[in-house]
Design an enzyme around this catalytic site. Sequence first.
Site, PDB file in Angstrom:
ATOM      1  N   ASP A 147     -18.198  32.722  12.362  1.00  0.00           N
ATOM      2  CA  ASP A 147     -17.031  33.393  12.936  1.00  0.00           C
ATOM      3  C   ASP A 147     -16.099  33.923  11.833  1.00  0.00           C
ATOM      4  OD1 ASP A 147     -17.873  32.767  15.475  1.00  0.00           O
ATOM      5  OD2 ASP A 147     -16.269  31.337  15.901  1.00  0.00           O
TER       6      ASP A 147
ATOM      7  N   ARG B 105     -21.481  40.772  14.262  1.00  0.00           N
ATOM      8  CA  ARG B 105     -20.700  40.797  15.506  1.00  0.00           C
ATOM      9  C   ARG B 105     -19.410  41.554  15.210  1.00  0.00           C
ATOM     10  NH1 ARG B 105     -18.344  35.219  16.914  1.00  0.00           N
ATOM     11  NH2 ARG B 105     -20.483  34.697  17.457  1.00  0.00           N
TER      12      ARG B 105
ATOM     13  N   LYS C  37     -12.433  42.893  17.885  1.00  0.00           N
ATOM     14  CA  LYS C  37     -11.172  43.538  17.477  1.00  0.00           C
ATOM     15  C   LYS C  37     -10.402  42.652  16.508  1.00  0.00           C
ATOM     16  CE  LYS C  37     -10.587  46.376  21.598  1.00  0.00           C
ATOM     17  NZ  LYS C  37      -9.722  46.756  22.725  1.00  0.00           N
ATOM     18  N   GLY C  38     -10.445  41.324  16.720  1.00  0.00           N
ATOM     19  CA  GLY C  38      -9.706  40.390  15.856  1.00  0.00           C
ATOM     20  C   GLY C  38      -8.635  39.678  16.658  1.00  0.00           C
TER      21      GLY C  38
ATOM     22  N   ARG D  95      -5.064  31.625  21.639  1.00  0.00           N
ATOM     23  CA  ARG D  95      -5.443  33.009  21.316  1.00  0.00           C
ATOM     24  C   ARG D  95      -5.878  33.759  22.578  1.00  0.00           C
ATOM     25  NH1 ARG D  95      -7.371  30.402  16.702  1.00  0.00           N
ATOM     26  NH2 ARG D  95      -9.529  30.379  17.407  1.00  0.00           N
TER      27      ARG D  95
END
Length: 317
Positions: free
Chosen positions: A144, A194, A197-198, A298
């Site tokens: 990730d 992968r 957008k963040g 998040r």
Amino acid sequence: MMFSTVMRPALLAAARSPRVERTVTGMASTRKVVRRFVAGESEAHAAHATAALLESGRYASIDYLGEDTTDLEQARATVAHYLTLLESLAELPGAAGEVRPLEVSLKLSALGQSLPRDGQAIALEHAQKICAAAAAAGVWVTVDAEDHTTTDSTLAVVRALRADFPWVGTVLQAYLLRTEGDCRDLSGPGSRIRLCKGAYREPAGVAYQHRDEIDASYLRCLDILMRGQGYPMVATHDPLMLEAAFGYVRSARRDPDRFEFQMLYGIRDEEQRRLVATCAHLRTYVPYGDQWYGYFMRRLAERPANLAFFLRSFGPG
Ligand code: FAD
């Protein structure tokens, strides 16, 4: 507007606050909402959710929740959880072709990356152990992406892992100014990227701040990856990005086996099933474990509807 300028930054700041964490995790009503986004606390819960996804034609990427580890014992405990998880996954239906239906996702900060001395080397050694067990179980590994201060270190660890395990993938975040260049560098043969957008709160010096700029960057990056020689993993719930992805696939004449869509557990379930019915590969990212706080916050920061769903849980019933 109010959500993106006020609520989102506040929720992302709260995601890193131990004080708010104690309050939110202590609320009885929170757990019910968390179950919408998190598959459960144990490896058995994760394996159960994964089996159901496979049954519906979806693939899965399973993440043992945890991040920002500052304690070596905790990092070792995370490795142990992954090894137990991989034993359970080895019992599920395996790969038919080149694309592996099962994957685990790792956060290097949970494996010790931020430990004060030799953090990067410790995280690499831990990730190598997990990759060796994943290879034996026929499961892929993707690393990730976390906040921008870790990007160089994460890409260095991924490069080292790929020397022994060339199928290891990683994540690039379209909101970072550097990502278009990273996509160009990392779209060669055998790469698995992968694109998302963040999800972190990043300063203007390193990241686009406005939704339109982030979306435009996502599209440029996607175009590069689709025209490249690797295996792009299109991680988004955004209908505009999904539609554009099909366009890039057509113009690059990509075979359906040479890319996949990815979405998060509990988000746009109907759309996930619809994409599978179009013969596209769709992988659901399945988080589990008891350290769900940062991940959960998040998700709340991403969308007013997610926050509203959480706030409604305080109401009657
Ligand atoms: P957004 O910009 O959040 O939303 C755009 C549009 O999508 C919305 O207007 C709406 O139309 C639609 N939409 C979004 N959510 C919903 C919903 N719940 N219901 C209905 N419609 C919706 N981030 C990282 O920083 N590092 C990682 O390693 C990482 N891994 C990820 C892995 C996967 C598989 C996925 C899917 C995301 C990952 N992310 C990661 C999170 C990502 O960066 C985004 O924060 C997140 O996906 C939200 O962006 P979005 O592209 O889905 O669309």
